[in-house]
Motif scaffolding. Structure first.
Motif, PDB file in Angstrom:
ATOM      1  N   ASN A 141       0.831  -1.216   0.000  1.00 50.66           N
ATOM      2  CA  ASN A 141       0.000   0.000   0.000  1.00 50.66           C
ATOM      3  C   ASN A 141       0.861   1.261   0.000  1.00 50.66           C
ATOM      4  O   ASN A 141       0.715   2.151   0.855  1.00 50.66           O
ATOM      5  CB  ASN A 141      -0.962  -0.004   1.181  1.00 50.66           C
ATOM      6  CG  ASN A 141      -1.955  -1.159   1.112  1.00 50.66           C
ATOM      7  OD1 ASN A 141      -2.380  -1.562   0.028  1.00 50.66           O
ATOM      8  ND2 ASN A 141      -2.305  -1.715   2.258  1.00 50.66           N
ATOM      9  N   LEU A 166      -1.091  -3.029   6.412  1.00 54.73           N
ATOM     10  CA  LEU A 166      -2.322  -3.479   5.767  1.00 54.73           C
ATOM     11  C   LEU A 166      -3.515  -2.636   6.206  1.00 54.73           C
ATOM     12  O   LEU A 166      -3.512  -2.032   7.284  1.00 54.73           O
ATOM     13  CB  LEU A 166      -2.601  -4.953   6.098  1.00 54.73           C
ATOM     14  CG  LEU A 166      -1.613  -5.986   5.541  1.00 54.73           C
ATOM     15  CD1 LEU A 166      -2.009  -7.380   5.998  1.00 54.73           C
ATOM     16  CD2 LEU A 166      -1.555  -5.928   4.019  1.00 54.73           C
ATOM     17  N   HIS A 167      -4.551  -2.641   5.367  1.00 56.97           N
ATOM     18  CA  HIS A 167      -5.843  -2.049   5.716  1.00 56.97           C
ATOM     19  C   HIS A 167      -6.678  -3.127   6.393  1.00 56.97           C
ATOM     20  O   HIS A 167      -7.078  -4.107   5.751  1.00 56.97           O
ATOM     21  CB  HIS A 167      -6.561  -1.535   4.473  1.00 56.97           C
ATOM     22  CG  HIS A 167      -5.793  -0.479   3.720  1.00 56.97           C
ATOM     23  ND1 HIS A 167      -5.351   0.690   4.301  1.00 56.97           N
ATOM     24  CD2 HIS A 167      -5.389  -0.421   2.411  1.00 56.97           C
ATOM     25  CE1 HIS A 167      -4.720   1.434   3.415  1.00 56.97           C
ATOM     26  NE2 HIS A 167      -4.718   0.765   2.256  1.00 56.97           N
ATOM     27  N   ASN A 212      -5.954  -4.565  -0.465  1.00 57.31           N
ATOM     28  CA  ASN A 212      -4.533  -4.384  -0.168  1.00 57.31           C
ATOM     29  C   ASN A 212      -3.721  -4.759  -1.401  1.00 57.31           C
ATOM     30  O   ASN A 212      -3.946  -5.810  -2.018  1.00 57.31           O
ATOM     31  CB  ASN A 212      -4.113  -5.270   1.010  1.00 57.31           C
ATOM     32  CG  ASN A 212      -4.765  -4.837   2.312  1.00 57.31           C
ATOM     33  OD1 ASN A 212      -4.362  -3.858   2.913  1.00 57.31           O
ATOM     34  ND2 ASN A 212      -5.788  -5.579   2.742  1.00 57.31           N
TER      35      ASN A 212
END
Length: 508
Positions: free
Chosen positions: A202, A234-235, A241
């Motif tokens: 990301n 990470l989200h 992602n």
């Protein structure tokens, strides 16, 4: 038929060694030898045993090698005409299947992909597979390539990561890791990084383990290939992602996978080891007796086996004795230190015999654990006997201390060289052979003798003088008259430049 045969032979010529070995092994042929031998063997196989099964294997290997070239090759043939083989006939038939064909060779709807299996890691327990191993495919002829993979986390997976405990500040026990290995479907693959690797999650670069410095001259530093933790970037939601991997394209093929794992510590593995893998003392005694059993065919009989109580890893006394079930030796190492060292630098190698020692084969020696409790801290070595018993081995220093202690006398020792012991210096005292005391001069002033200071009738003998010296002196006042007369008739002793007799020298 001839065109298809030529096409298959051209495919075989573009294969790599691993593809050639897979093709030959699937057809029951030998896969050993150099690449030119494998190519010649595969071409003869295609020419002599051309069949739909062989053609299918060649096509699958070629498509796995060049997955993006199939459309270009299919465009070379009219879309309305293609050649396929029916299950009941070996003769080619004309079909119209569109662009799903490679130069007229039929392709099934679901072509089986080559499955890459990664070796399980003791410190990582795989919970879910977010992205199965996928090959990194170069996009151009450049040395540095960028490959992307995309995945999303489910709400349950995101909650597992949020609610996980912390192993260290910022490091959770539930992680999303990236694993890279060679693209080989034969056997399980260990983690292996490609050259010039960089991982961006990301739009943020994450940490990749560096190289271990080498203390040996001429040995290049080695990089520890372990899973890359990408969790902090990470989200943790339903947002996609994106992971970008930069790698060096130098001829080798790599595959990448993403997993949700649970991370263990050395203490966790030690608890599992104590709970599940402890060899009883009786079984250990049986193993010792088997090793020391008399063999009538052997000319050398072994009556004992020595085992050190010092860990070969840290040179300290073993706390929890451990070894691998596959090791032939009885020597153990400390389980706690072994797990801690592999947590930092995973090698999983026996420190005694340098053979592979995976965690699944580790066991705790129950007999040696009892011996460590019964022996003192000073005991560093024991010996196993033929009946399964043992005895401690004392080192040379301990035996020397006991020998000195046993030879020590019970009465005090008086040093005769100390003047205070007898009231005068023993080198200045003399006595005649008859036991009478007297004083005499040997030619140097200040050197006199007497026994007046000896109490209790004890006699002190001057070891620097002998009987010949006493006879030659002849000038003492306490000597016998006969000795005086004899000395008057004898010639005077020769004197040198110094003021003492030539043959009389006092030794101190």
């Amino acid at each position: 038929m001839a065109a298809e045969l030529v096409e298959a032979m051209n495919m075989v010529k573009s294969f790599r060694v691993s593809d050639l070995q897979t093709l030959l092994a699937s057809m029951g042929r030998s896969k050993s030898g150099l690449k030119q031998d494998l190519v010649g063997r595969a071409l003869r196989l295609v020419q002599t045993e051309y069949s739909p099964e062989l053609l299918k294997n060649v096509r699958q290997l070629y498509e796995s090698r060049f997955p993006k070239t199939s459309g270009w090759l299919a465009a070379r043939r009219p879309e309305s005409i293609s050649v396929a083989y029916t299950p009941h006939s070996s003769s080619p038939t004309v079909t119209s299947q569109g662009p799903d064909y490679l130069n007229g060779i039929s392709r099934p709807l679901h072509a089986p992909a080559r499955e890459v299996k990664l070796v399980p890691l003791p410190f990582y327990q795989t919970l879910e597979t977010l992205l199965p191993p996928t090959e990194l495919i170069p996009q151009n002829g450049e040395k540095l390539q960028d490959s992307q993979c995309i995945f999303e986390l489910t709400p349950n997976q995101a909650d597992q990561i949020r609610n996980a405990s912390e192993l260290r500040p910022g490091i959770r026990s539930i992680q999303v890791v990236l694993r890279i290995c060679y693209s080989d479907s034969i056997g399980v693959q260990e983690d292996q990084y490609p050259p010039n690797i960089a991982v961006k999650v990301n739009q943020s670069y994450c940490h990749v383990p560096g190289y271990y410095p080498s203390n040996k001259p001429g040995v290049e530093p080695r990089r520890p290939c372990r899973p890359v933790n990408i969790t902090p970037w990470l989200h943790l939601s339903n947002v996609t992602n994106r992971v970008t991997i930069t790698w060096g394209n130098f001829g080798k093929r790599y595959s990448v996978g993403v997993y949700l794992v649970r991370v263990f510590t050395a203490a966790d593995l030690f608890s599992q080891l104590k709970l599940c893998s402890v060899e009883s003392a009786e079984r250990c005694r049986e193993r010792i007796q088997d090793k020391l059993r008399f063999d009538p065919e052997s000319e050398i009989a072994t009556t004992g086996l020595r085992v050190s109580l010092i860990c070969p890893l840290v040179k300290m006394r073993i706390g929890v004795p451990c070894r691998a079930l596959t090791c032939a030796h009885l020597q153990c190492f400390d389980a706690v230190f072994f797990l801690q060292m592999n947590e930092k630098k995973p090698t999983w190698t026996c420190p005694v015999c340098d053979k592979p020692t995976p965690f699944e084969l580790l066991t705790i020696d129950g007999l040696l654990s009892e011996i460590l409790k019964e022996t003192s801290e000073d005991t560093e070595e024991i010996e196993y006997l033929t009946d399964g018993s043992w005895r401690p081995i004392r080192d040379d220093k301990e035996r020397e201390r006991e020998r000195e202690h046993s030879n020590t006398p019970d009465f005090p020792v008086v040093d005769i060289c100390i003047p205070e012991a007898n009231g005068h210096s023993p080198a200045h005292s003399s006595t005649s052979l008859t036991g009478k005391s007297g004083s005499s001069s040997v030619g140097m002033p200040g050197i006199t003798g007497g026994l007046s200071g000896v109490s209790g009738g004890g006699a002190v003998v001057d070891l620097t003088l002998d009987s010949s010296s006493e006879e030659e002196e002849g000038g003492g006042t306490g000597g016998d008259s006969e000795d005086t007369e004899d000395s008057s008739d004898s010639p005077a002793p020769k004197r040198g430049r110094y003021n003492y007799d030539k043959d009389l020298v006092t030794a101190y």
